[in-house]
Design an enzyme around this catalytic site. Sequence first.
Site, short mmCIF file in Angstrom:
data_model
loop_
_atom_site.label_atom_id
_atom_site.label_comp_id
_atom_site.label_asym_id
_atom_site.label_seq_id
_atom_site.Cartn_x
_atom_site.Cartn_y
_atom_site.Cartn_z
CB VAL A 100 -1.00 0.05 1.19
CG1 VAL A 100 -2.05 -1.03 1.07
CG2 VAL A 100 -0.29 0.00 2.54
CG ASN A 139 -6.58 -4.22 8.89
OD1 ASN A 139 -6.76 -4.10 10.09
ND2 ASN A 139 -5.81 -5.19 8.37
CE1 TYR A 174 0.77 0.71 14.87
CE2 TYR A 174 0.08 1.48 17.04
CZ TYR A 174 -0.14 0.70 15.92
OH TYR A 174 -1.26 -0.09 15.83
CE LYS A 223 -2.35 2.00 13.26
NZ LYS A 223 -3.17 1.47 12.16
N1 LIG Z 1 -3.23 -6.11 17.18
C1 LIG Z 1 -3.46 -5.02 17.91
O1 LIG Z 1 -3.43 -5.07 19.15
C2 LIG Z 1 -3.79 -3.72 17.25
C3 LIG Z 1 -4.17 -2.66 18.07
C4 LIG Z 1 -4.50 -1.44 17.49
C5 LIG Z 1 -4.43 -1.29 16.11
N2 LIG Z 1 -4.04 -2.33 15.34
C6 LIG Z 1 -3.99 -2.10 13.89
O2 LIG Z 1 -4.78 -3.08 13.25
C7 LIG Z 1 -4.28 -3.29 11.93
C8 LIG Z 1 -4.07 -4.79 11.71
O3 LIG Z 1 -3.09 -5.23 12.63
P1 LIG Z 1 -2.90 -6.76 13.08
O4 LIG Z 1 -2.76 -6.74 14.55
O5 LIG Z 1 -3.90 -7.63 12.42
O6 LIG Z 1 -1.43 -6.97 12.49
P2 LIG Z 1 -0.81 -8.14 11.57
O7 LIG Z 1 0.63 -7.83 11.49
O8 LIG Z 1 -1.25 -9.47 12.06
O9 LIG Z 1 -1.53 -7.87 10.18
C9 LIG Z 1 -1.24 -6.72 9.42
C10 LIG Z 1 -1.29 -7.10 7.96
O10 LIG Z 1 -1.00 -5.91 7.19
C11 LIG Z 1 -0.10 -6.28 6.17
N3 LIG Z 1 0.69 -5.13 5.73
C12 LIG Z 1 1.63 -4.47 6.47
N4 LIG Z 1 2.19 -3.52 5.72
C13 LIG Z 1 1.61 -3.57 4.50
C14 LIG Z 1 1.80 -2.85 3.29
N5 LIG Z 1 2.71 -1.88 3.19
N6 LIG Z 1 1.03 -3.17 2.22
C15 LIG Z 1 0.11 -4.16 2.31
N7 LIG Z 1 -0.10 -4.90 3.43
C16 LIG Z 1 0.65 -4.60 4.51
C17 LIG Z 1 0.79 -7.35 6.80
O11 LIG Z 1 1.47 -8.12 5.82
C18 LIG Z 1 -0.22 -8.15 7.60
O12 LIG Z 1 -0.80 -9.21 6.87
C19 LIG Z 1 -3.00 -2.47 11.82
O13 LIG Z 1 -3.27 -1.24 11.20
C20 LIG Z 1 -2.63 -2.25 13.27
O14 LIG Z 1 -1.83 -1.09 13.45
C21 LIG Z 1 -3.71 -3.54 15.87
#
Ligand SMILES: NC(=O)c1ccc[n+]([C@@H]2O[C@H](COP(=O)([O-])OP(=O)(O)OC[C@H]3O[C@@H](n4cnc5c(N)ncnc54)[C@H](O)[C@@H]3O)[C@@H](O)[C@H]2O)c1
Length: 250
Positions: free
Chosen positions: A60, A86, A150, A154
């Site tokens: 992305v 996401n 980060y 966000k």
């Molecule tokens: N897990 C948590 O506790 C949490 C809390 C708050 C926010 N988030 C947010 O939720 C979202 C999903 O996180 P998650 O916990 O499922 O993480 P994850 O690492 O399990 O999944 C994130 C996915 O995004 C993909 N990705 C990363 N960079 C990318 C890029 N440049 N282009 C395309 N795909 C890309 C990764 O390959 C991965 O499959 C993120 O934005 C994260 O910041 C997660």
Amino acid sequence: MPEKRFTGQVAIVTGAARGIGEAIATRFVAEGAKVLLVDLLRDVADTATRLGQKSLVCDVVARGAGETIAQAALAAFGRIDILVNNAGIGGSKRLADSDDALIERLIDTNLSAVLRVTREISPHLPRPGGRIVNVSSTFGLAGYPGTTAYAVAKAGVAQFTRQLAGELGPDGIRVNAVAPGVIQTPMTIAHRENPFYMRVVVEPIPLERMGEPADVAGPVAFLASDDAAFVTGVVLPVDGGYLAARHGKL
Ligand SMILES: NC(=O)c1ccc[n+]([C@@H]2O[C@H](COP(=O)([O-])OP(=O)(O)OC[C@H]3O[C@@H](n4cnc5c(N)ncnc54)[C@H](O)[C@@H]3O)[C@@H](O)[C@H]2O)c1
């Protein structure tokens, strides 16, 4: 099986190979949508196949990624109703320990790419009727030391959500966000070994558990659905009550 609120509709979910993105895609499919799952990881093809959907391997952050994603969705399904931004990365540090490359990577992936991808995909959304849901974080809504770039990214996603709700509201496009707290995914697995994180971020959660990816998918589906037809510009914490009441357990 949830009520089918998305029959005949098409959703794009970025970062959908695993974790929260996979759960969001799974929920949309369960409710009748067709979904283009987008991810850097080639595993996204397996996730999409499992769900009977289409995938695109795409970074992305790459210039023009939004238009590439839009064209793939239009080629696969002929329309785009919903965009879920996401995709995101962790790995943040305190500012003093963050070099230029880390700051750039975190801001570019977690914030700038969201603006660019949305700018390129939103012209393809129906007017009225398009919906955008962004994934922010509780770390973007309240300070937590050690995650600075980060958290700033966000916080930017939360403000972007409010900005864009104003800009696209007159076109009948709704823009909302979720702000997940601690969700058990590959991104957070290593944090569970960190006593400071467990004490400060996990133990104070009023509902006394970490979230699961499906806990985020439900609120995302709600915000994308007609049940939220008069909701736009909202950043909804999905955090077990952490932001509301993290300071006091009796
Ligand atoms: N897990 C948590 O506790 C949490 C809390 C708050 C926010 N988030 C947010 O939720 C979202 C999903 O996180 P998650 O916990 O499922 O993480 P994850 O690492 O399990 O999944 C994130 C996915 O995004 C993909 N990705 C990363 N960079 C990318 C890029 N440049 N282009 C395309 N795909 C890309 C990764 O390959 C991965 O499959 C993120 O934005 C994260 O910041 C997660």
